[in-house]
Scaffold this active site. Structure first.
Site, PDB file in Angstrom:
ATOM      1  N   LYS A 243      28.595  22.453  49.014  1.00 13.34           N
ATOM      2  CA  LYS A 243      28.238  22.427  47.596  1.00 13.34           C
ATOM      3  C   LYS A 243      29.510  22.550  46.772  1.00 13.34           C
ATOM      4  O   LYS A 243      30.067  23.623  46.622  1.00 13.34           O
ATOM      5  CB  LYS A 243      27.277  23.586  47.275  1.00 13.34           C
TER       6      LYS A 243
ATOM      7  N   GLU B  80      30.127  22.539  40.190  1.00 16.45           N
ATOM      8  CA  GLU B  80      29.527  21.554  39.299  1.00 16.45           C
ATOM      9  C   GLU B  80      30.557  20.902  38.385  1.00 16.45           C
ATOM     10  O   GLU B  80      30.373  19.783  37.915  1.00 16.45           O
ATOM     11  CB  GLU B  80      28.414  22.183  38.458  1.00 16.45           C
TER      12      GLU B  80
ATOM     13  N   GLY C 271      35.415  31.901  45.608  1.00 18.39           N
ATOM     14  CA  GLY C 271      35.070  32.039  44.202  1.00 18.39           C
ATOM     15  C   GLY C 271      35.313  33.455  43.714  1.00 18.39           C
ATOM     16  O   GLY C 271      36.115  34.199  44.283  1.00 18.39           O
TER      17      GLY C 271
ATOM     18  N   THR D  41      30.304  36.641  42.100  1.00 18.54           N
ATOM     19  CA  THR D  41      29.473  35.657  42.795  1.00 18.54           C
ATOM     20  C   THR D  41      29.512  35.897  44.298  1.00 18.54           C
ATOM     21  O   THR D  41      28.496  35.761  44.986  1.00 18.54           O
ATOM     22  CB  THR D  41      29.937  34.234  42.467  1.00 18.54           C
ATOM     23  N   GLY D  42      30.668  36.283  44.819  1.00 18.15           N
ATOM     24  CA  GLY D  42      30.768  36.594  46.239  1.00 18.15           C
ATOM     25  C   GLY D  42      29.852  37.731  46.651  1.00 18.15           C
ATOM     26  O   GLY D  42      29.267  37.716  47.740  1.00 18.15           O
TER      27      GLY D  42
ATOM     28  N   GLU E 271      36.524  34.253  50.376  1.00 22.02           N
ATOM     29  CA  GLU E 271      37.863  34.260  49.781  1.00 22.02           C
ATOM     30  C   GLU E 271      37.647  34.393  48.284  1.00 22.02           C
ATOM     31  O   GLU E 271      37.169  33.468  47.620  1.00 22.02           O
ATOM     32  CB  GLU E 271      38.616  32.977  50.121  1.00 22.02           C
TER      33      GLU E 271
ATOM     34  N   CYS F 132      43.601  31.495  42.796  1.00 17.46           N
ATOM     35  CA  CYS F 132      43.236  32.842  43.231  1.00 17.46           C
ATOM     36  C   CYS F 132      44.455  33.610  43.726  1.00 17.46           C
ATOM     37  O   CYS F 132      44.542  34.835  43.559  1.00 17.46           O
ATOM     38  CB  CYS F 132      42.161  32.781  44.311  1.00 17.46           C
TER      39      CYS F 132
ATOM     40  N   GLU G 295      41.673  40.104  37.037  1.00 21.18           N
ATOM     41  CA  GLU G 295      42.095  38.727  37.244  1.00 21.18           C
ATOM     42  C   GLU G 295      41.789  37.916  35.987  1.00 21.18           C
ATOM     43  O   GLU G 295      40.655  37.885  35.519  1.00 21.18           O
ATOM     44  CB  GLU G 295      41.367  38.121  38.445  1.00 21.18           C
TER      45      GLU G 295
END
Length: 497
Positions: free
Chosen positions: A192, A195, A245, A249-250, A267, A301, A401
């Site tokens: 995926k 988007e 990401g 979200t992780g 990661e 990242c 971050e």
């Protein structure tokens, strides 16, 4: 088929797009529309305007893709020798080398990064597929000495169906560093892409199919994280998830994986330090710092987003650094600018919010600190390269971050204070040090908590060196042979003789 770089650039500039982009998902060996028929637009960050549309997938599309991957897992792919898998990967590497210009131009339109950076990414992916082509038939187990009456062996087997969630900052290279080793190990995949940046991943799937990959082995579902991504990581037919990401979200991915006890590789974010000791070669170090934070407009990242500089050289370093940064030009990725745009209007707003909070808190902004609109870019999304002097270790500029072209500066008195500053965040992805004293460099490398440490160069190592983080930067490793074994499950077999 080869593509002319100049013609592709002219086409993109004159039409705002490139002809022949895939508009659907890649499932079971072909491009297909979403079950719902819905599409979504993808924007060129340099212009701030849509340049193409692609299918918007959901749970039904994910289910179809997972079913195709599970069927392929027990099909001809499972009976193919490792050497034959390697030959497909090598053909893919060669095809990508021939079509590198097209992939690079599309990557720049989709992500916003400079064309030179996209070309570097494509070259890295060519190398990635060649590396894992050579590694496919070298996944060897061990013989375990159990005495004269037993034979014990270990076997590396493919983990099964792999779900991969790809971020928007390095769409092609991040996809490839998961796809190539998973295929070398004999897995099948459902990928995926973000988007915001779906096209080069879809193009890569088409290319691998052309290189000989059987139907269903690699499937790509475009769509949002909320619809396609969430459905994919929660699907019971997935055996392993690779996610790249944000931390937030992780964490949601981890909770979804726990439901089915699915294997997981994460990661996540970083707040990586670049340390300049007083004995360093200053010009080399400044060049390294600029590349570490301003490549891809700081949207990395592992960006060297914290400059930790020894007090004895701080004034000299900062003076030279500010002068270099203020001379940098911003512009569309297909032009000749030094820094490209921010990937989305949402990310631009996040960066601006971070800097404005720092300004309000009394942090000293040495240069930059504002949005800008270059003359040739219309409504593109740009932020000036910024340098901010942090007030202390607990400052949000140090701890959070930002994911943009913002460099935080911390001044220290020596190596021990530099190590303490480097370890002062919840992230542990990358760290770098510039010094002529190699004993000092190796003391730093031992003491700093990071998945990888760079000495006198940043972003070194390439595909052969394992990459990943500790603590809130995630766990598991991509790249190298460690990345290949991430897609294997170990089986022990013991026979009584």
């Amino acid at each position: 088929m080869t593509f002319d770089r100049s013609e592709l650039i002219e086409e993109a500039r004159s039409t705002g797009t490139v002809a022949g982009l895939p508009r659907g998902h890649f499932i079971d060996g072909r491009i297909v529309a979403s079950v719902s028929g819905r599409e979504m637009e993808s924007s060129d960050p340099g212009r701030g305007a849509p340049f193409a549309s692609v299918a918007a997938g959901g749970a039904e599309d994910v289910a179809t893709a997972v079913a195709a991957a599970r069927a392929a897992l027990s099909g001809p792919w499972s009976r193919m020798t490792p050497a034959a898998r390697g030959e497909i990967l090598m053909r893919a590497s060669q095809l990508l080398c021939e079509r590198a210009a097209r992939f690079a131009v599309v990557e720049t339109l989709d992500s916003g990064k400079l064309l030179a950076e996209s070309e570097g990414d494509v070259g890295g992916v060519v190398r990635t597929f060649a590396y894992y082509a050579g590694a496919a038939d070298k996944l060897q187990g061990d013989s375990v000495p159990l005495g004269p009456d037993y034979l014990g062996v270990t076997i590396e087997e493919p983990v099964g169906v792999v779900a991969q969630i790809v971020p928007w900052n390095y769409p092609l290279s991040t996809a490839a560093r998961g796809i190539a080793p998973a295929l070398a190990a004999g897995c099948t995949l459902v990928v995926k892409p973000a988007e915001q940046t779906p096209f080069t991943t879809l193009m890569l799937a088409e290319l691998l199919h052309e290189a000989g990959l059987p139907d269903g082995v690699l499937n790509v579902v475009a769509g949002t994280g909320a619809e396609a991504g969430a459905a994919l990581v929660a699907h019971p037919g997935i055996d392993h998830i690779t996610f790249t990401g944000s931390v937030a979200t992780g964490q949601r991915v981890m909770r979804a994986a726990a439901e089915h006890a699915t294997r997981l590789q994460l990661e996540l974010g970083g707040k990586s330090p670049v340390v300049l000791m007083a004995d360093c070669e200053i010009e080399t170090a400044i060049e390294g710092v600029i590349g570490a934070i301003y490549e891809n407009a700081g949207q990395i990242c592992s960006a060297g987003s914290r400059l930790i500089v020894e007090k004895a050289i701080a004034e000299n370093v900062l003076g030279r650094l500010v002068a270099r940064v203020e001379a940098m030009t911003l512009g569309h990725g297909l032009g000749d600018a030094a820094i490209g745009p921010i990937n989305s209007v949402q990310q631009l707003a996040r960066i601006e919010s971070h800097v404005e909070r720092a300004r309000a808190a009394g942090n000293r902004i040495l240069t930059g600190g504002s949005t800008v609109r270059p003359e040739d870019c219309g409504g593109g999304w740009f932020y000036r390269p910024t340098i901010v002097l942090a007030r202390g270790l607990d400052d949000p500029l140090v701890q959070e971050e930002i994911f943009g072209p913002v460099l935080t500066v911390q001044i220290v008195s020596g190596l021990e204070e530099a190590i303490a500053a480097a370890n002062a965040t919840s992230y542990a992805l990358v760290a770098g040090i510039y010094t002529r004293d190699h004993a000092q460099a190796w003391r730093f490398a031992r003491a700093v908590d990071a998945g990888q440490v760079y000495i006198n160069e940043f972003f070194a190592g390439g595909v052969a060196m394992p990459f990943g983080g500790n603590r809130k930067s995630g766990f598991g490793r991509a790249k190298g042979m460690a990345g290949l074994r991430s897609y294997c499950k170990l089986k022990s077999v013991v026979a009584r003789l």
